[in-house]
Structures are given as C-alpha cells and as structure tokens.
Scaffold this motif. Structure first.
Motif, short mmCIF file in Angstrom:
data_model
loop_
_atom_site.label_atom_id
_atom_site.label_comp_id
_atom_site.label_asym_id
_atom_site.label_seq_id
_atom_site.Cartn_x
_atom_site.Cartn_y
_atom_site.Cartn_z
N ARG A 1 -5.79 -3.58 -8.63
CA ARG A 1 -5.99 -2.08 -8.66
C ARG A 1 -4.99 -1.37 -7.81
O ARG A 1 -5.23 -0.92 -6.59
N LEU B 1 -8.13 9.81 -2.95
CA LEU B 1 -7.41 8.81 -2.37
C LEU B 1 -8.44 7.78 -1.52
O LEU B 1 -8.57 6.40 -1.73
N SER B 2 -9.28 8.31 -0.90
CA SER B 2 -10.33 7.67 -0.21
C SER B 2 -11.63 6.89 -1.11
O SER B 2 -11.84 5.82 -1.11
N ARG C 1 -9.56 4.07 -2.59
CA ARG C 1 -9.66 2.78 -1.75
C ARG C 1 -11.12 2.28 -1.51
O ARG C 1 -11.12 0.77 -1.46
N ASN D 1 -12.92 1.93 -3.62
CA ASN D 1 -13.25 0.89 -4.94
C ASN D 1 -12.25 -0.21 -4.81
O ASN D 1 -12.10 -0.61 -6.15
N PHE E 1 -8.93 -0.10 -4.74
CA PHE E 1 -7.74 0.24 -5.02
C PHE E 1 -6.66 0.37 -3.73
O PHE E 1 -7.22 0.44 -2.65
N LYS E 2 -5.60 -0.05 -4.04
CA LYS E 2 -4.49 -0.24 -3.15
C LYS E 2 -3.67 1.25 -3.45
O LYS E 2 -3.16 1.27 -4.76
N THR E 3 -3.39 2.23 -2.69
CA THR E 3 -2.96 3.52 -3.03
C THR E 3 -1.45 3.62 -2.57
O THR E 3 -1.31 3.31 -1.43
N GLU F 1 0.59 7.94 6.88
CA GLU F 1 -0.66 7.04 7.30
C GLU F 1 -1.57 8.01 8.01
O GLU F 1 -2.68 7.73 7.63
N ILE G 1 -2.21 6.19 3.98
CA ILE G 1 -1.22 5.29 3.52
C ILE G 1 0.00 4.75 4.26
O ILE G 1 0.77 5.67 4.72
N GLN H 1 3.46 1.09 1.83
CA GLN H 1 2.94 1.70 0.50
C GLN H 1 3.45 3.13 0.19
O GLN H 1 2.91 3.83 -0.67
#
Lengths: 330, 330
Positions: B61, B171-172, B175, B177, B179-181, B197, B202, B206
């Motif tokens: 993801r 984004l939140s 994540r 769920n 996912f890597k963003t 960050e 992030i 990443q």
C-alpha cells in the motif's frame, strides 16, 4: 463462565504470554557469548531504554547493512556476476558477434579467467550487456526466475541459502527493537530488491544500491521504464555515504559491513552525535565459509580492519563468534 | 477492589474505548460529502478489506504525493524560490560581482520580474548559487531556521501553515489504513525533508525529490557531504516515475498530484494491476486560495485534466470539495 472464571482465564493468558516472552529471550541464538554479541546487545539496550542518556527515538533508529559478504557470501565472486554470466549464455544466440569479442568470447567457451583478464572494464561490459534493454518489470521477472534455481558453484547450495543465519537474527533483533533496517549494497538495486523482502525481511524501498539510468516510455499506451546501458550511481565507498543521504536523508546510528567498500558508510555513521555502532564481519572461517581479508580481490578488508581497531568498532570473527553460518535445512 | 469491581472497571474501559472510536469515525472532516470524498473512501475500503477481490497487502500500500500545489500552496511561485531569493540577499556581501550580473543584479534591486526574465536558466543559476558549497548539515540548518520564520508574500502567513488541511487528513487516513505515504516532489529533496516529518508526518526516507550531486570529504578527520553546483536528478514529469522506481522500487497503488508535472506519476501508478487510485487537486478557489489550471506558468494542469476525464480519475475541486483550505489557528 462466571466473572471469577473470566478473570482467572485472563490471568492465565497473561502468565502464558509472559512465559512465552521469557522463553523467547535469546534473540541471537546463533551468536556465541563473547565481546561481539555483548557489544550489540549493549548498544541496542542503551539506545532503546527510555530515560537512558543514549536513548534514540524509534524514527531515528536507522541501521544500514552491506549485502555481499555481510548478509550473504561473496566468494568466489559476487553472485550477481554469476547471474550476468548465465545471462550471457542465454543471450548469445542473439549476439553472434560475441563469438569473436572479449570478454564474451572467453566466457562462452567457459574460460572465466580469460573473460576476467580485462578487469573491471570487462566486468562492466558484461553487466551492461546483460542488465539493460529490458523494462524494469522484465528484468525483475528474469532475476526472480534465475535466483529460484541458481546454485553456488562450489557448495551447490541455492544462493539464497547462503545468507548468514546470525545476521538474519541480528536484522530481526534490531527490527524488534524499533530499528528500520536498510541494505546499502554495491550490487544492483533492482537485483537485490527481488529477494531482499523474502530473504531478509527488507522491503524494496529500504534497499539502496548501484543503478543504471532509466527511461520512461509509452508502449501501446502503457508506460514502461526501460533499463539503459548507462550507469546512474555506484553505491560503493564514498557512494555508500552519498547513497544513504540521497535515499534515507538521515544518518544511520548503526552500520554493518565487511570490506573497505563499506568504510565510508561506517565513518559516516560513526561521525554523528550520540551513541553509534559500527561492525565489521571478518571472514575468518576457511572450514565453514571462506577466510580472506587484506589481500582478497573480492571483499578486501584492509584499511577497514585498521580503522576498526583504532576506533574500537566491533569486529566479528565468523569462526569464533558464530555458532552456525548458514540457516539449517539448506 | 474485588474481582467484580475489576471486571466492571475493565468493561467500562472497553465501552469508553469503543465510544471513542465511533466518535472519531470521520477521518476526513474537512472534506464535503461528494464524489471526490466517496471515491477515496471506496478505494481505501476495498483495498484494505480482507477477502475483497481488490485486497492489497499492507506492504504494497504505497501512496505517493506531489508537494507543491498538492500538499501546500505554490503561488505566486514555488516556496523554495522564496528561500533562494532570500538566500541571495544573505550571500550578496560575499559576491560583489552579483551587482552587475543577472539574474542576481535585478533580484538584489527587488526587481523580481527582471530577475525571472531569464526564464528557467536564470532560476537554475539562482538555485545553484544558493543551494551548493555547503555541507548537507549546514544546508539543513539554514533551511530549518529560514522556514521557522518565513512568511508568504501575499497572505503573510507562515509557509508551513499554508498546507492543505484536507490533504493532512487524507495522509493520516491512509496511514491509519496501513498505507506508507511518500512525497514525490519536483522540489529539492533536502529542502522538503527539513519540514516533511513535522508538517506531514512523512520521514526523510519517504521523501523523493530533485537533487544535486554530493561529494564525500574528510574535514579534520570527520566526514562531510558537500553539496555541489551540479544537478543529479530532476524529479519532475518522466522523472517522477523514475524517481519512484529508484527510491521505492515498487509501484504505488495511489498517487496524488495537481499539475502536468505529476502526469507520468499518475500514469505509472494507474498502469499496475489491481485496484488503483489517481487524484488531481484542481485549484478552483480564487477566494480562499488561488484559481489556475491550463494557462498557469506554475502548476499548469492541462493534459492532466484531459487524461483525468478520459480515465475517470478523481479531480478534487478545492472550492466545492473542501470545507477548509488551511489548518485552523494560523
């Protein structure tokens, strides 16, 4: 069940869980008790203990590992070259000119020494010819199929079985302690990514390596990335520190290598503030693996050995520190 | 407490916890109910639901986000150029020759239009002069100090306050769920990492972006990485798909952009097998933000708008889909 029984059941579960934890208390069963193992555990405990002066927040627990000679074997030559040589044989019918062209001619006659007489230039020619002209997806498929059956020329073992069991335990131990583990390899980034997740538990985005240039192209309305015969980045020596900066953007607090090619990565890691850990795997076990260091053409460890002694870095003797070399059941 | 009380206390805690979850049930409070929001939630639910034909394992993801114009504002010009212009003023005393040399001369006179008359070449000269000759650590410190106080020329708001609240929620939500963003920006990788960050959650590893070449050097026995005035990689258009391959090595299943510079990233994402999600942020809100698309010099969205319509990608209207633009309390 009445309330008391529910509570009793819950308490039993808690005890069972605690017992399971203490039963699994040795995270490094293939490491002999000794200075090397102790230095690892000491470091991990001090950077993870809340309130410790050396405590490091989880997000900053970056650990980087060389691959060839550090996570798996690299003798008699880097395994990726075995792939390239096999690939020359597969591609030869499409390249009749190779019959008269070095280093391909010697290679096709089975004369490895003759092929390698051209040194690094010959090797790069072989890598260029075998690692380009494909889409990234085609290349991945070819490597995946190759590595599933490739055997080591001497041990006849599957190559992915020639990973070091104590290093697999170390990777897991670090991750269990909140570390993010990265591979920083001189090998090809797209070669190593094919097996890094399954073999080491390291996802592709945590593999840094040497790479060729890519070209974005539309084919029948579908985008592909084509591997070009041009070097993009060599992830070795100075390149290891640079690759870490470009990909991770944060300095590791722990780094693991086995050769002078890893020295700059260890220097870069050691130079940050706070607790730092640098480790060299020293190939000292001719009986169970290979023994080589200062004079070796592959995985030469000379300056690194001196600097490790001067700086007090951990030097693992494979012979003395490791109970086993390879995972059982290969 | 007796056992019954312990149990009662435990049950109360469980109910309180459940209530907290259902109270926090709206993960996208700044998104109006409508097609855009629905398409996001539909996608996330189908790829995360075990047993769904569209289920995607968490490790795969991967979601990639453009930065300028997608996560924060980009008008009247990319914020990194504001940094570069301020930096020219700081460095001017060390460069007396800039008084007679374009684009620096115009810039120092406050004539932005004159400075930018030289087009992309002039901009690249400014970026080169202001982003090199420093170590990576020196540069990071300078950006960190600058961004802490830098204000937008029109809104006079802190630049990091001009991020889009609905995108922070997205984004939140991703994540949460699994996912890597990732950020995939045409901006400088070392510029964006400084605040990514804290502002977006992030981590530096990443963030993928444009970069200059680096040089490893020993200074007083300590390694440094020096930023050279030479471009290493431009992470825009084709470069976005290439940057994703080089850094992540795995195709995203969701991608978010706002301009034609993001089109190849969206095409690359859409072309993979299984469920895919592509979204364009469309700047339609002249009152609360800016309104621009096909004719804009910055963040031009022309081909992308056509392709989104043809392929059924989600196009977010900032005016209609977002309840708020910026976080409260700026």
């Amino acid at each position: 069940m009445n309330n008391q029984n529910i509570l009793a059941t819950a308490l039993v579960s808690v005890f069972a869980f605690t017992a399971a934890i203490s039963h699994a208390a040795d995270p490094l069963p293939s490491w002999n008790n000794g200075k090397s193992r102790l230095s690892i555990v000491d470091f991990v405990e001090k950077v993870t203990k809340p309130g410790s002066p050396d405590f490091v927040p989880a997000a900053e627990r970056i650990a980087t590992f060389d691959n060839d000679g550090t996570l798996w074997a690299e003798q008699p030559m880097y395994f990726q070259f075995l792939f390239a040589f096999d690939r020359v044989k597969v591609l030869a019918p499409q390249h009749p000119e190779w019959k008269d062209k070095e280093p391909f001619a010697s290679l096709l006659k089975g004369d490895l020494k003759g092929a390698l007489a051209g040194g690094e230039k010959a090797l790069m020619e072989i890598v260029g010819a075998t690692h380009s002209g494909l889409t990234t997806e085609e290349f991945e498929k070819i490597v995946r199929e190759w590595i599933a059956t490739a055997k080591h020329p001497a041990t006849k073992q599957p190559l992915t079985g020639m990973v070091y069991q104590p290093m697999l335990e170390l990777l897991s131990y670090l991750r269990a302690n909140g570390f993010k583990t990265f591979i920083v390899t001189g090998g090809g980034i797209e070669f190593v990514r094919v097996f890094a997740e399954q073999v080491y538990g390291i996802p592709p985005e945590q593999v840094i390596g040497s790479s060729g240039k890519l070209k974005f192209e539309m084919r029948d309305g579908k985008p592909v990335l084509v591997k070009l015969p041009a070097i993009d980045f060599i992830d070795d020596k100075d390149g290891k520190a640079i690759g870490i900066q470009q990909h991770i953007g944060r300095r590791p607090i722990a780094a693991f290598g086995n050769s002078d090619g890893d020295l700059q990565m260890l220097q870069w890691t050691a130079a940050g503030p706070g607790a730092r850990f640098c480790l060299y795997v020293h190939h000292t076990d001719a009986a169970r693996e290979f023994a080589y260091d200062r004079e070796s053409h592959i995985g030469k460890l000379d300056k690194g050995l001196d600097e490790a002694a001067a700086k007090g870095w951990t030097v693992v003797s494979m012979k003395n520190d490791w109970k086993t070399i390879y995972p059982a059941g290969n």
